[in-house]
Every structure is written in structure tokens, then in C-alpha cells.
Design an enzyme around this catalytic site. Structure first.
Site, PDB file in Angstrom:
ATOM      1  N   THR A   1      28.699  97.569   3.559  1.00 36.86           N
ATOM      2  CA  THR A   1      28.783  97.893   4.986  1.00 36.86           C
ATOM      3  C   THR A   1      28.274  99.294   5.302  1.00 36.86           C
ATOM      4  O   THR A   1      27.660  99.515   6.338  1.00 36.86           O
ATOM      5  CB  THR A   1      30.253  97.766   5.458  1.00 36.86           C
TER       6      THR A   1
ATOM      7  N   THR B   1      32.812  97.174  -0.069  1.00 34.40           N
ATOM      8  CA  THR B   1      34.225  97.292  -0.458  1.00 34.40           C
ATOM      9  C   THR B   1      34.768  96.014  -1.105  1.00 34.40           C
ATOM     10  O   THR B   1      35.715  96.075  -1.886  1.00 34.40           O
ATOM     11  CB  THR B   1      35.098  97.619   0.769  1.00 34.40           C
TER      12      THR B   1
ATOM     13  N   GLN C   1      51.054  88.325  -9.983  1.00 38.05           N
ATOM     14  CA  GLN C   1      50.437  88.213  -8.653  1.00 38.05           C
ATOM     15  C   GLN C   1      50.902  89.337  -7.730  1.00 38.05           C
ATOM     16  O   GLN C   1      50.308  89.564  -6.679  1.00 38.05           O
ATOM     17  CB  GLN C   1      50.833  86.882  -7.995  1.00 38.05           C
ATOM     18  N   CYS C   2      52.009  89.995  -8.098  1.00 37.07           N
ATOM     19  CA  CYS C   2      52.534  91.068  -7.248  1.00 37.07           C
ATOM     20  C   CYS C   2      51.545  92.244  -7.237  1.00 37.07           C
ATOM     21  O   CYS C   2      50.870  92.502  -8.222  1.00 37.07           O
ATOM     22  CB  CYS C   2      53.875  91.571  -7.778  1.00 37.07           C
TER      23      CYS C   2
HETATM   24  N1  ASP Z   1      30.979  92.519   2.790  1.00 37.42           N
HETATM   25  C1  ASP Z   1      30.870  93.945   2.611  1.00 37.42           C
HETATM   26  C2  ASP Z   1      30.564  94.219   1.149  1.00 37.42           C
HETATM   27  O1  ASP Z   1      31.454  94.203   0.345  1.00 37.42           O
HETATM   28  C3  ASP Z   1      32.125  94.627   3.051  1.00 37.42           C
HETATM   29  C4  ASP Z   1      32.113  96.128   2.930  1.00 37.42           C
HETATM   30  O2  ASP Z   1      31.223  96.767   2.444  1.00 37.42           O
HETATM   31  O3  ASP Z   1      33.107  96.730   3.400  1.00 37.42           O
HETATM   32  O4  ASP Z   1      29.433  94.438   0.819  1.00 37.42           O
END
Ligand code: ASP
Length: 350
Positions: A18, A94, A283-284
Site C-alpha cells: 500500500t 502489511t 491460536q491465542c
Molecule cells: N494488500 C496490501 C499488501 O499487503 C496491504 C498493505 O500494504 O497494507 O500489499
């Protein structure tokens, strides 16, 4: 490498995400854009008194498309430029950032320079972007030195909003908060506020100085099995019999618990007898597997399932890829899964 008094030399590796995306005016969908666009939107970068170079993925990618070969590309770029730079900043989406951070922590053996991974929730061209701040702070962290003039950070870390976190201890916890990452089982490496306040006592250090060794081979024959009430024997057996599979990260309940009924335990025991390596990870989001707490957890330990203690899912799966990729035998993989290789879990190494 630069001397202590000269301008820090930083290499930015732009993979996509992003942070560098722009909106398609017709469809309103975000797509990765090139690095020049990104840097044009951060004129403040020039105020840093650093020598900055960059490498970019061609084309830059959404991190949902990230795979083993891309990790290899990043690792090779660091290897090829290791002696020429003081620190590395990786710009990354992310979504799979915590997987890449974990994978690189295993792939870059003997790392003693900063590899800081960052990205953003809003594209850098947006007025309210978090990308500008994250990029600039990541560069400052990559350039930071301690009182002995050594690189302050000598490991793979994720820088996001107010926190610098150990890469292989991090997980993405929010799809829309600026503070999108957490490390719930290990303290933050630095708090980002008015200042960058490093917690030097928790920074990773090796007790030796050996040359960087890059391990590119990551074995993809591993998988997650996530427990849920209502799972059937046939689903479980199907997954455990996936062709070619060598390792399973079993995401269990609470302190590492699973059903204690025969429909579950027999397929698990049979899979282990066939040579499958199974790692128990909770999983926690916080806390640790404790196979001695309940009978339901102890059943798994008795069957030969290895305890992942407080390792994250991201670190667990990439650690298995790394160990099998190194050509380790099942017995060796089981042994190393109980050790901390580069600070990914809390155990005594003895
Ligand atoms: N879909 C994007 C990615 O992981 C989300 C991001 O960058 O926040 O490339």
C-alpha cells in the site's frame, strides 16, 4: 561500510504494498506504483543527511503475492550489498510482512546490521498517510548507532507507527489501525514517540562475529492445520495426507490443547509414525503452549507433537520451511524446533 562519523549509507528495497500504491481513477482500486512516485511524495527524505540508494521489485507487488522466491530476491539483494551499506530498509505490504520478517530472520544467518521492514495502511500520496512517518523513522532506525558506534539494531525488525518490533515475534493484528502490528510475547525493541527510545537490553545480539550467510532454500512442503470445533476425522486425515507434506503447524486451542478423542489422536499418531513433523502453536495471540497443563495438551506431547512454546504462527511456518530447506532430517528438524535460532521463541538453549 561507512565510518562512525560519515553519513549513514542506507539501501531501500521497495517490494510494493500500500505504501507505494495509487488509486486507479476509474475503478478506485489500489495498485502498486514505482519507487520514483514514492520518493517524490516524501521530499523530507532529502533532509536526512544520509546516502540513500534503492532497488525495486519489477513490478512492485501486493504482499499477498509474496512467495519463497521473493524472499530469496530480498535476501540476495541484502547479501550483494551487505558490505556497502550500514542498514537496509524494506518497503513491503502489511498483509504478509510478518511472514517475510520471520523468513528473513532465518535466511540471514549471522546478520549484524539492521534490516528494517515497514509499509503503511494508507498510500504515501494520501494526505493522512502513515507511510511518510514510517519510512522516515525506519531510515533513522536503520542509521542508529549505540554508544560504542555499532549498529543499534542488528536483526530483522518491523517498524510500524509507535513500535519497533522483532520481526519474528510480530503479527499483523489490525486491517485498519495505524498501529497494525503487535509482538505479544516479546517486548518492543523501541518505542517511537517524540524520540526513538531503544530498549537496548532486549535487542538481539550474537556472541560471535561471523560473515553473513544467506540461506535461500525454503521448503514449501509445510502447512497450517487450524483446529475448530466440528472438525471431522476425514478432513483431518485429508490434510495430514497432503501429498509431499513434511511439516504441519497445528494451531491448537489455549495452552496447546486439542480434542482427546480417538478420531483426532489416531490420525495424528499415524502421521507422526509416517515421519510428519507436527509443531503445536496456540491460536491465542498471547501466551504459550504448555503441554503439561491439561490432559488434552499432554496427549499431543505423548504422540510426539513438538511444543512451539510462545512462537508466532508466522515464525513457526517459516522456521519449518527453513529447516527442511536446509536439508535437515525429521529428527534434526524436531530438535531445532525446540531451540531458539534467532530470538523467535522463549526457551533455554542448553
Ligand atoms: N494488500 C496490501 C499488501 O499487503 C496491504 C498493505 O500494504 O497494507 O500489499
Amino acid at each position: 561500510m561507512t565510518s562512525n562519523n560519515s553519513r549513514p549509507k542506507i539501501l531501500i528495497i521497495y517490494t510494493g504494498g500500500t505504501i507505494g500504491m495509487i488509486e486507479n481513477p476509474e475503478t478506485k482500486v489500489l495498485k502498486p506504483f514505482d519507487f520514483t512516485h514514492l520518493i517524490d511524495n516524501v521530499p523530507k527524505i532529502k533532509m536526512l543527511n544520509y546516502d540513500i540508494d534503492n532497488i525495486q521489485f519489477d513490478p512492485p507487488i501486493d504482499s499477498s503475492n509474496m512467495g519463497i522466491n521473493h524472499w530469496g530476491q530480498i535476501a540476495k539483494a541484502i547479501e550483494a550489498n551487505y558490505d556497502s551499506y550500514d542498514g537496509f530498509v524494506i518497503l513491503h505490504g502489511t498483509d504478509t510482512m510478518a511472514f517475510t520478517a520471520s523468513a528473513l530472520s532465518f535466511m540471514l544467518e549471522n546478520l549484524n546490521k539492521p534490516v528494517i521492514i515497514t509499509g503503511s495502511q494508507l498510500p504515501i500520496g494520501e494526505v493522512r498517510t502513515d507511510g511518510e512517518e514510517n519510512l522516515i523513522t525506519a531510515m533513522q532506525v536503520a542509521a542508529a548507532r549505540n554508544s560504542h558506534g555499532e549498529a543499534m539494531v542488528q536483526e530483522v525488525a518491523i517498524l510500524f507507527e509507535n513500535h519497533l518490533l522483532r520481526g519474528n515475534r510480530s503479527s499483523k493484528v489490525s486491517a485498519d489501525n495505524f498501529n497494525a502490528f503487535m509482538s505479544t510475547n516479546y517486548p518492543e525493541l523501541a518505542r517511537i514517540g517524540l524520540d526513538i527510545h531503544f530498549h537496548e537490553e532486549v535487542l538481539y545480539r550474537t556472541d560471535h562475529k561471523r560473515p553473513l550467510l544467506v540461506h535461500e532454500n525454503m521448503d514449501p512442503n509445510v502447512m497450517f492445520i487450524v483446529l475448530h470445533p466440528g472438525m471431522t476425522r476425514s478432513t483431518l486425515e485429508h490434510m495430514l495426507n497432503t501429498p509431499g507434506i513434511k511439516g504441519v503447524v497445528l494451531k491448537t486451542y489455549g495452552a496447546g490443547n486439542s480434542p482427546s478423542d480417538e478420531w483426532f489422536t489416531t490420525p495424528i499418531q499415524e502421521a507422526i509414525q509416517r515421519g510428519l513433523v507436527i509443531l503445536n502453536v496456540t491460536q491465542c495471540v498471547n501466551g504459550s503452549v504448555n503441554s503439561n497443563l491439561y490432559d488434552t495438551g499432554n496427549t499431543l506431547a505423548r504422540a510426539g507433537v513438538i511444543s512451539g512454546n510462545d512462537i508466532t504462527s508466522e515464525a513457526a511456518i517459516t522456521k519449518m520451511m527453513y529447516l527442511f530447506g536446509m536439508g535437515k532430517t525429521n529428527v534434526q528438524v524436531k530438535k531445532y524446533l525446540q531451540y531458539s535460532i534467532c530470538g523467535e521463541m522463549t526457551v533455554k538453549n542448553n
